[in-house]
Motif scaffolding. Structure first.
Motif, PDB file in Angstrom:
ATOM      1  N   VAL A 188      46.422  49.144  36.944  1.00 28.60           N
ATOM      2  CA  VAL A 188      45.331  48.553  37.735  1.00 28.60           C
ATOM      3  C   VAL A 188      44.402  47.634  37.212  1.00 28.60           C
ATOM      4  CG1 VAL A 188      43.432  49.842  39.016  1.00 28.60           C
ATOM      5  CG2 VAL A 188      45.273  50.989  38.856  1.00 28.60           C
ATOM      6  N   ARG A 189      44.046  47.682  36.119  1.00 32.81           N
ATOM      7  CA  ARG A 189      43.301  46.929  35.266  1.00 32.81           C
ATOM      8  C   ARG A 189      43.909  45.603  35.296  1.00 32.81           C
ATOM      9  NH1 ARG A 189      42.983  50.923  31.286  1.00 32.81           N
ATOM     10  NH2 ARG A 189      44.117  49.549  29.739  1.00 32.81           N
ATOM     11  N   LEU A 190      45.156  45.363  34.924  1.00 31.40           N
ATOM     12  CA  LEU A 190      45.883  44.166  34.875  1.00 31.40           C
ATOM     13  C   LEU A 190      45.970  43.381  36.279  1.00 31.40           C
ATOM     14  CD1 LEU A 190      48.924  44.853  32.343  1.00 31.40           C
ATOM     15  CD2 LEU A 190      46.848  43.489  32.053  1.00 31.40           C
ATOM     16  N   LEU A 191      46.167  44.345  37.409  1.00 30.21           N
ATOM     17  CA  LEU A 191      46.274  43.757  38.594  1.00 30.21           C
ATOM     18  C   LEU A 191      45.036  43.156  39.219  1.00 30.21           C
ATOM     19  CD1 LEU A 191      47.583  43.059  41.439  1.00 30.21           C
ATOM     20  CD2 LEU A 191      46.881  45.580  42.236  1.00 30.21           C
ATOM     21  N   ALA A 192      43.787  44.062  38.742  1.00 26.32           N
ATOM     22  CA  ALA A 192      42.181  43.613  39.116  1.00 26.32           C
ATOM     23  C   ALA A 192      41.992  42.173  38.381  1.00 26.32           C
ATOM     24  CB  ALA A 192      41.311  44.628  38.835  1.00 26.32           C
ATOM     25  N   TYR A 193      42.292  42.149  37.162  1.00 30.07           N
ATOM     26  CA  TYR A 193      42.054  40.951  36.247  1.00 30.07           C
ATOM     27  C   TYR A 193      42.826  39.827  36.961  1.00 30.07           C
ATOM     28  CZ  TYR A 193      41.732  37.720  32.409  1.00 30.07           C
ATOM     29  OH  TYR A 193      41.521  36.542  31.704  1.00 30.07           O
ATOM     30  N   SER A 194      43.888  40.015  37.350  1.00 31.02           N
ATOM     31  CA  SER A 194      44.735  38.882  37.805  1.00 31.02           C
ATOM     32  C   SER A 194      44.421  38.513  39.105  1.00 31.02           C
ATOM     33  CB  SER A 194      46.317  39.437  37.909  1.00 31.02           C
ATOM     34  OG  SER A 194      47.222  38.379  38.505  1.00 31.02           O
ATOM     35  N   MET A 195      43.804  39.239  40.203  1.00 29.64           N
ATOM     36  CA  MET A 195      43.283  38.956  41.248  1.00 29.64           C
ATOM     37  C   MET A 195      41.790  38.402  41.123  1.00 29.64           C
ATOM     38  SD  MET A 195      44.396  42.175  43.629  1.00 29.64           S
ATOM     39  CE  MET A 195      43.632  41.705  45.096  1.00 29.64           C
ATOM     40  N   LEU A 196      41.131  38.692  40.182  1.00 32.02           N
ATOM     41  CA  LEU A 196      39.889  38.012  39.876  1.00 32.02           C
ATOM     42  C   LEU A 196      39.947  36.602  39.262  1.00 32.02           C
ATOM     43  CD1 LEU A 196      37.596  40.615  38.453  1.00 32.02           C
ATOM     44  CD2 LEU A 196      37.057  39.746  40.375  1.00 32.02           C
ATOM     45  N   ASP A 197      40.866  36.469  38.233  1.00 32.72           N
ATOM     46  CA  ASP A 197      41.272  35.055  37.620  1.00 32.72           C
ATOM     47  C   ASP A 197      41.924  34.318  38.788  1.00 32.72           C
ATOM     48  OD1 ASP A 197      41.610  33.807  35.006  1.00 32.72           O
ATOM     49  OD2 ASP A 197      43.720  33.826  35.982  1.00 32.72           O
ATOM     50  N   GLN A 198      42.651  34.778  39.594  1.00 32.56           N
ATOM     51  CA  GLN A 198      43.113  33.799  40.730  1.00 32.56           C
ATOM     52  C   GLN A 198      42.002  33.275  41.504  1.00 32.56           C
ATOM     53  OE1 GLN A 198      45.888  35.625  43.228  1.00 32.56           O
ATOM     54  NE2 GLN A 198      46.669  34.024  44.216  1.00 32.56           N
ATOM     55  N   GLN A 199      41.251  34.074  41.897  1.00 27.77           N
ATOM     56  CA  GLN A 199      39.910  33.512  42.683  1.00 27.77           C
ATOM     57  C   GLN A 199      39.174  32.479  41.889  1.00 27.77           C
ATOM     58  OE1 GLN A 199      37.888  35.983  45.421  1.00 27.77           O
ATOM     59  NE2 GLN A 199      39.214  37.792  45.212  1.00 27.77           N
ATOM     60  N   GLU A 200      38.745  32.841  40.601  1.00 24.01           N
ATOM     61  CA  GLU A 200      38.086  31.850  39.901  1.00 24.01           C
ATOM     62  C   GLU A 200      38.716  30.506  39.463  1.00 24.01           C
ATOM     63  OE1 GLU A 200      35.441  32.097  35.688  1.00 24.01           O
ATOM     64  OE2 GLU A 200      36.745  33.630  36.358  1.00 24.01           O
ATOM     65  N   SER A 201      40.110  30.794  39.392  1.00 30.53           N
ATOM     66  CA  SER A 201      40.774  29.467  38.844  1.00 30.53           C
ATOM     67  C   SER A 201      40.924  28.860  39.978  1.00 30.53           C
ATOM     68  CB  SER A 201      42.314  29.973  38.524  1.00 30.53           C
ATOM     69  OG  SER A 201      42.122  30.778  37.072  1.00 30.53           O
ATOM     70  N   GLY A 202      41.186  29.172  41.283  1.00 35.06           N
ATOM     71  CA  GLY A 202      41.293  28.518  42.579  1.00 35.06           C
ATOM     72  C   GLY A 202      40.027  27.651  42.597  1.00 35.06           C
ATOM     73  N   ILE A 203      38.994  28.049  42.658  1.00 31.31           N
ATOM     74  CA  ILE A 203      37.509  27.643  42.760  1.00 31.31           C
ATOM     75  C   ILE A 203      37.330  26.336  41.604  1.00 31.31           C
ATOM     76  CG2 ILE A 203      35.210  27.590  42.690  1.00 31.31           C
ATOM     77  CD1 ILE A 203      35.368  30.389  43.864  1.00 31.31           C
ATOM     78  N   ASN A 204      37.691  26.756  40.496  1.00 31.35           N
ATOM     79  CA  ASN A 204      37.633  25.998  39.207  1.00 31.35           C
ATOM     80  C   ASN A 204      38.473  24.602  39.307  1.00 31.35           C
ATOM     81  OD1 ASN A 204      35.582  27.191  37.960  1.00 31.35           O
ATOM     82  ND2 ASN A 204      37.053  28.539  36.854  1.00 31.35           N
ATOM     83  N   GLN A 205      39.566  24.826  40.024  1.00 31.69           N
ATOM     84  CA  GLN A 205      40.368  23.719  40.191  1.00 31.69           C
ATOM     85  C   GLN A 205      40.075  22.772  41.333  1.00 31.69           C
ATOM     86  OE1 GLN A 205      44.377  25.560  41.213  1.00 31.69           O
ATOM     87  NE2 GLN A 205      44.822  26.088  39.178  1.00 31.69           N
ATOM     88  N   ARG A 206      39.429  23.303  42.348  1.00 27.88           N
ATOM     89  CA  ARG A 206      38.682  22.548  43.181  1.00 27.88           C
ATOM     90  C   ARG A 206      37.577  21.791  42.939  1.00 27.88           C
ATOM     91  NH1 ARG A 206      40.043  27.447  46.058  1.00 27.88           N
ATOM     92  NH2 ARG A 206      41.652  26.960  48.073  1.00 27.88           N
ATOM     93  N   ILE A 207      36.958  22.493  42.187  1.00 25.45           N
ATOM     94  CA  ILE A 207      35.792  21.736  41.333  1.00 25.45           C
ATOM     95  C   ILE A 207      36.498  20.479  40.804  1.00 25.45           C
ATOM     96  CG2 ILE A 207      34.108  21.830  39.497  1.00 25.45           C
ATOM     97  CD1 ILE A 207      33.406  24.641  40.599  1.00 25.45           C
ATOM     98  N   GLU A 208      37.361  20.668  39.629  1.00 19.42           N
ATOM     99  CA  GLU A 208      37.956  19.677  38.923  1.00 19.42           C
ATOM    100  C   GLU A 208      38.354  18.615  39.877  1.00 19.42           C
ATOM    101  OE1 GLU A 208      40.673  21.339  36.391  1.00 19.42           O
ATOM    102  OE2 GLU A 208      39.458  22.477  35.118  1.00 19.42           O
ATOM    103  N   THR A 209      38.990  18.973  40.934  1.00 19.21           N
ATOM    104  CA  THR A 209      39.529  17.765  41.824  1.00 19.21           C
ATOM    105  C   THR A 209      38.400  17.028  42.314  1.00 19.21           C
ATOM    106  OG1 THR A 209      41.345  19.156  42.566  1.00 19.21           O
ATOM    107  CG2 THR A 209      40.789  17.645  43.953  1.00 19.21           C
ATOM    108  N   ALA A 210      37.254  17.800  42.712  1.00 21.78           N
ATOM    109  CA  ALA A 210      36.218  16.920  43.460  1.00 21.78           C
ATOM    110  C   ALA A 210      35.543  16.065  42.348  1.00 21.78           C
ATOM    111  CB  ALA A 210      35.379  17.963  44.015  1.00 21.78           C
ATOM    112  N   LEU A 211      35.380  16.605  40.906  1.00 24.85           N
ATOM    113  CA  LEU A 211      34.844  15.740  39.977  1.00 24.85           C
ATOM    114  C   LEU A 211      35.782  14.391  39.796  1.00 24.85           C
ATOM    115  CD1 LEU A 211      33.667  18.652  37.369  1.00 24.85           C
ATOM    116  CD2 LEU A 211      32.458  16.672  38.848  1.00 24.85           C
ATOM    117  N   GLY A 212      36.990  14.730  39.780  1.00 26.52           N
ATOM    118  CA  GLY A 212      37.911  13.665  39.685  1.00 26.52           C
ATOM    119  C   GLY A 212      37.752  12.317  40.643  1.00 26.52           C
ATOM    120  N   GLN A 213      37.536  12.911  42.045  1.00 26.97           N
ATOM    121  CA  GLN A 213      37.446  12.170  43.175  1.00 26.97           C
ATOM    122  C   GLN A 213      36.038  11.465  43.008  1.00 26.97           C
ATOM    123  OE1 GLN A 213      37.834  14.752  46.412  1.00 26.97           O
ATOM    124  NE2 GLN A 213      40.244  14.657  46.304  1.00 26.97           N
TER     125      GLN A 213
END
Length: 329
Positions: free
Chosen positions: A171-196
């Motif tokens: 349960v802990r690993l699944l919760a951490y994975s889902m949280l990390d997935q959401q945070e990583s997706g937003i950070n990737q969009r930020i990095e893409t926008a900063l590059g643009q």
């Protein structure tokens, strides 16, 4: 082969026991001979039958063979015959297995039926919180986490953070994975926008600044940033939204700037941006929740019912306004 010898011995001892009863012997001697021969015959018969029994009937020991021996020994004269007539037909002439018309099944784990996919589907996180907090089954707690995938991020994040304290590793690993997935997706969009933004023309920069402000705000709004990280994220969001407004002024950017200022406790700046957003065409009803929050922070409680009363009735019956309306109206 062993069973045949056992049955033959049992048959001979049973004949001997009957012969002892019919012989012209003293009563005590005849009874002793009969009991001895009958006991040996019952013992051999029980052993032979036990060897032929299916495995599920052989155990537990010693009760299974002892039961057969008791039936044969404690019924005088006809005990062995009765056991043979009862057991052998069942062993060699088993009843034909009838075709099962239906299959009994236990109640499956939730969810066990398809759910309608609707855009306006509303979730209540209270039930999932209770499952994550109190359900004894690890599988049920995992299913509750999977259910958060269909919830809004603002509602699912607290449930996932609660699951980080679960005693089960899965349960802990699944919760951490889902949280990390959401945070990583937003950070990737930020990095893409900063590059643009680094290579963008001057006329494209306000839109990119507005995009960066929304994604930084998303990190704060969803609760993915805490402490000093939250302060940094809010500062970045305010900086980018101000640069966006410096290039192109629009209602949505003023609304976002007001929400960021409200989150940072800058109430005067927040009200100024809300006024600018209203002048730019943002619906006053869209600003009501934030102005009511400002009134609450400033302890102007008498203004809150009047502000909430301007919201449409259907909206007041849905979360999160249902609880507010029940208290203030």
């Amino acid at each position: 082969m062993t069973s045949k010898w056992l049955f033959s011995g049992a048959f001979l001892f049973e004949l001997s026991s009957w012969a002892a009863l019919s012989a012209q012997l003293p009563v005590g001697q005849a009874a002793l001979l009969y009991a001895s021969a009958h006991a040996l015959g019952s013992l051999l018969l029980s052993a032979g039958i036990w060897l032929l029994l299916p495995r599920r009937y052989k155990f537990p020991l010693p009760w299974s063979p002892l039961f057969i021996f008791a039936l044969a020994f404690f019924v005088p004269l006809l005990g062995a015959v009765g056991v043979i007539l009862a057991v052998f037909p069942a062993l060699y002439l088993p009843r034909k297995q009838q075709e099962q018309a239906w299959d009994s099944m236990s109640v499956p784990e939730l969810p066990f039926r398809p759910q309608d996919q609707r855009r306006d589907l509303m979730f209540s996180d209270g039930g999932l919180r209770d499952v994550v907090r109190h359900a004894p089954s690890t599988e049920k707690r995992l299913n509750a986490l999977f259910a958060t995938r269909r919830m809004e991020g603002r509602d699912s994040i607290p449930i996932l953070k609660l699951a980080l304290r679960d005693p089960a590793d899965d349960v802990r690993l699944l919760a951490y994975s889902m949280l990390d997935q959401q945070e990583s997706g937003i950070n990737q969009r930020i990095e893409t926008a900063l590059g643009q933004l680094a290579a963008a023309a001057e006329e494209q920069r306000p839109a990119l600044h507005a995009t960066l402000a929304r994604w930084y705000w998303e990190l704060a709004y969803l609760g993915l940033a805490q402490g000093s990280v939250l302060e940094h994220v809010l500062n970045q969001a305010r900086e980018h939204v101000e640069q966006s407004l410096a290039g192109v002024s629009n209602g949505e950017s003023h609304l976002l700037a007001g929400r960021i200022a409200l989150q940072q406790g800058l109430l005067e700046q927040a009200e100024t941006h809300f006024q600018q957003a209203e002048l730019a065409g943002v619906s006053p009803q869209k600003l009501v929740p934030f102005r009511a929050e400002m009134a609450f922070i400033q302890r102007r409680y008498e203004e809150i019912p009047a502000q909430l009363a301007t919201l449409p009735e259907p909206l007041l019956q849905r979360p999160p306004f249902a609880e507010l309306a029940r208290y203030w109206l």
